[in-house]
Design a protein around this motif. Structure first.
Motif, PDB file in Angstrom:
ATOM      1  N   LEU A   1      67.952  35.598  35.110  1.00 61.30           N
ATOM      2  CA  LEU A   1      67.540  36.890  35.318  1.00 61.30           C
ATOM      3  C   LEU A   1      68.406  37.824  36.394  1.00 61.30           C
ATOM      4  O   LEU A   1      69.124  37.089  37.471  1.00 61.30           O
ATOM      5  CB  LEU A   1      66.292  36.632  36.209  1.00 61.30           C
TER       6      LEU A   1
ATOM      7  N   GLY B   1      65.653  42.374  36.103  1.00 56.54           N
ATOM      8  CA  GLY B   1      64.757  41.891  37.334  1.00 56.54           C
ATOM      9  C   GLY B   1      64.353  42.923  38.464  1.00 56.54           C
ATOM     10  O   GLY B   1      65.235  43.619  38.573  1.00 56.54           O
TER      11      GLY B   1
ATOM     12  N   SER C   1      59.355  38.213  36.898  1.00 59.34           N
ATOM     13  CA  SER C   1      60.178  39.356  36.861  1.00 59.34           C
ATOM     14  C   SER C   1      60.865  39.875  38.249  1.00 59.34           C
ATOM     15  O   SER C   1      61.675  40.791  38.355  1.00 59.34           O
ATOM     16  CB  SER C   1      59.916  40.452  36.009  1.00 59.34           C
TER      17      SER C   1
ATOM     18  N   VAL D   1      62.773  39.333  41.440  1.00 54.73           N
ATOM     19  CA  VAL D   1      64.054  38.503  41.912  1.00 54.73           C
ATOM     20  C   VAL D   1      63.993  38.313  43.401  1.00 54.73           C
ATOM     21  O   VAL D   1      64.456  37.670  43.877  1.00 54.73           O
ATOM     22  CB  VAL D   1      65.210  38.973  41.222  1.00 54.73           C
TER      23      VAL D   1
END
Ligand code: CS2
Length: 506
Positions: free
Chosen positions: A41, A75, A114, A116
């Motif tokens: 990601l 992300g 999703s 980060v």
């Protein structure tokens, strides 16, 4: 009895000591899994306002889009606004959190991956600005609620008198969302970053155009050597698409967290519960690419304004109406309030007889069907959406949700009987709630406006004079004033049953 309680407490402590916190590694051994592997990601989005709604809506759509398209450059760096709690909850969890759907057709619990990074925007504004300025960031999304925009709803411009806006303009590390965005964008030419898209996901009409205006207002209020190049850059490099977002997401309770813990086998302090329904309608005006949100069920439309008007005047207006009627009748949740037949009737009539005639529906939206669907969603008993939560920040909401219907109905020569009931119920809530308990950014101002007496003849004219909500024309409309007096007296003197009878008599 006391021994029993002590034993229960010891058992609880023993279990919670043994239970591991949700992290990438504990999840790997739990039998559950996250959608996206962390090392794949890349950050591409900065999200301002990391409340429960953002986690259950925007983060879920973005994860689904990345999974569907196999494109992992979106992300999310989440930024909390007023409180640092969610950033603190997510930090030891590698940004992972659970979404638990509640109600019929609920999907199994899922862990969303999703996000980060999570930053407290209040405590660490500089990294927020840096992240917005970073070349990797292509989109800024916002769920900061109505009050987070610090704008004047009548002129739809930034409130330059707001002390926080002034402090941000004077050059401190910015704490307002608009200040953070502008200071970040101002750095982009210096970091070699290119164009960017700023996407408002709040319940405001024309939220994209409004956000663009507020950003330009802030930029224009800076000293000329700063504002001139910035305004030119904004005109060429930043877009502000409008969106309509929809999902009912209550605040998570300790019981919700305990339920998730039982199911997941791990402790998740940032878990959210939500209804199964979710919707996102977006204007396709992105300056630097975007996730394939359409692969996650979002709809791209050139008619977002119509979607937003329908949602605000039907769903959000009746949500507020049920909240204030429910509060007057001692109902704790929206599902309890809509279960009162008379309240259900009043809401349905407000939508069908008053709100619908004031709006042009977008293609594909059936008016009556939408209203019935909304009432069914409110009735979800598993959601636990509280009337107190939906009734919060009324001064910021009712002008957008209810007053357009009232003006439109009065202009058409009819009486806004049901929308008027909602306003009277809001007034009753304000007058019945002491300043310290009123959850509203203008609580002090509302309290100062109220006279000592709390009867209809004192409260209604006083609150009609509250200019942040009612303009002079509406405040001086005799028919509207009498309608509010009528409903206020009934709420005040007849109690919930009397109110129900009056509604049922039409
Ligand atoms: C609610 C909204 O709290 C409120 O004011 O009306 O948050 C509502 O739940 C969402 O807009 C639904 O999409």
């Amino acid at each position: 009895m006391r021994t029993d309680q002590g034993a229960r407490l010891r058992e609880l402590l023993r279990r919670s000591a043994a239970i591991e916190r949700l992290t990438t590694s504990s999840l790997a051994t739990s039998g559950h899994h996250a959608g996206i592997k962390r090392d794949k990601l890349q950050p591409g989005i900065v999200h301002l306002g990391l409340g429960a709604f953002a986690r259950a809506h925007t983060a879920v759509f973005t994860e689904d889009a990345m999974l569907a398209a196999g494109d992992f450059e979106w992300g999310i760096i989440g930024v909390t606004q007023r409180s640092s709690t969610v950033a603190r909850q997510l930090a030891p969890q590698d940004g992972l959190f659970t979404v638990a759907e509640r109600g019929g057709n609920a999907a199994p619990l899922r862990v969303v991956s999703s996000i980060v990074d999570a930053i407290s925007g209040r405590d660490n504004p500089e990294p927020v600005v840096e992240r917005i300025a970073a070349p990797a960031t292509k989109i800024v999304t916002l769920t900061i609620t109505e009050k987070g925009y610090r704008f004047d709803p009548k002129t739809r411009t930034l409130d330059l008198q707001d002390p926080e806006v002034q402090a941000d303009l004077s050059g401190r590390p910015p704490r307002t969302a608009i200040g953070q965005i502008v200071r970040g964008l101002q750095q982009r030419p210096l970091t070699g970053a290119g164009a960017i898209t700023v996407v408002s996901c709040d319940n405001l009409p024309g939220n994209g155009e409004l956000t663009g205006t507020l950003v330009r207002n802030f930029a224009a209020a800076l000293p000329a050597p700063e504002s001139e190049p910035l305004l030119v850059w904004l005109a060429g490099k930043a877009t502000f698409p409008s969106t309509m977002v929809d999902r009912m997401v209550p605040a998570s309770t300790p019981g919700d967290l305990a339920g998730v813990e039982r199911e997941l086998g791990l402790r998740d302090e940032a878990a959210v519960v939500a209804e199964p329904f979710k919707q996102w309608v977006i204007e396709d005006n992105f300056a630097a690419g975007r996730p394939r949100w359409e692969d996650a069920g979002a709809v791209f439309s050139t008619d977002v304004a119509a979607w937003e008007a329908a949602k605000l005047r039907l769903l959000n207006a009746s949500h507020s109406m049920l909240a204030y009627l429910g509060l007057a009748a001692g109902k704790e949740t929206i599902s309890d309030a809509v279960a009162v037949d008379a309240f259900h009737t009043a809401c349905r009539r407000m939508m069908l007889q008053e709100a619908l005639p004031t709006i042009t529906l977008p293609a594909g939206l059936g008016g009556e069907q939408y209203c019935d669907e909304v009432l069914r969603r409110f009735a979800n008993p598993a959601l636990g959406h509280t009337t107190a939560k939906v009734g919060s920040d009324g001064s910021q909401k009712i002008g957008l949700r209810l007053l357009p219907t009232i003006r439109g109905t009065l202009d058409a020569g009819r009486e806004p009987r049901w929308a008027g009931l909602a306003i009277a119920a809001w007034m009753h809530h304000v007058a019945a709630t002491l300043e310290t308990d009123l959850n509203d950014p203008l609580a002090a101002e509302l309290n100062a406006t109220l006279p000592a007496a709390r009867d209809a003849d004192s409260v209604v004219p006083a609150l009609l004079g509250f200019r942040p909500v009612f303009d002079q024309d509406l405040a001086e409309h005799g028919g509207f004033r009498n309608l509010l007096l009528h409903w206020y007296r009934i709420i005040e003197t007849n109690g919930p049953d009397g109110l129900g009878n009056e509604i049922n008599h039409g």
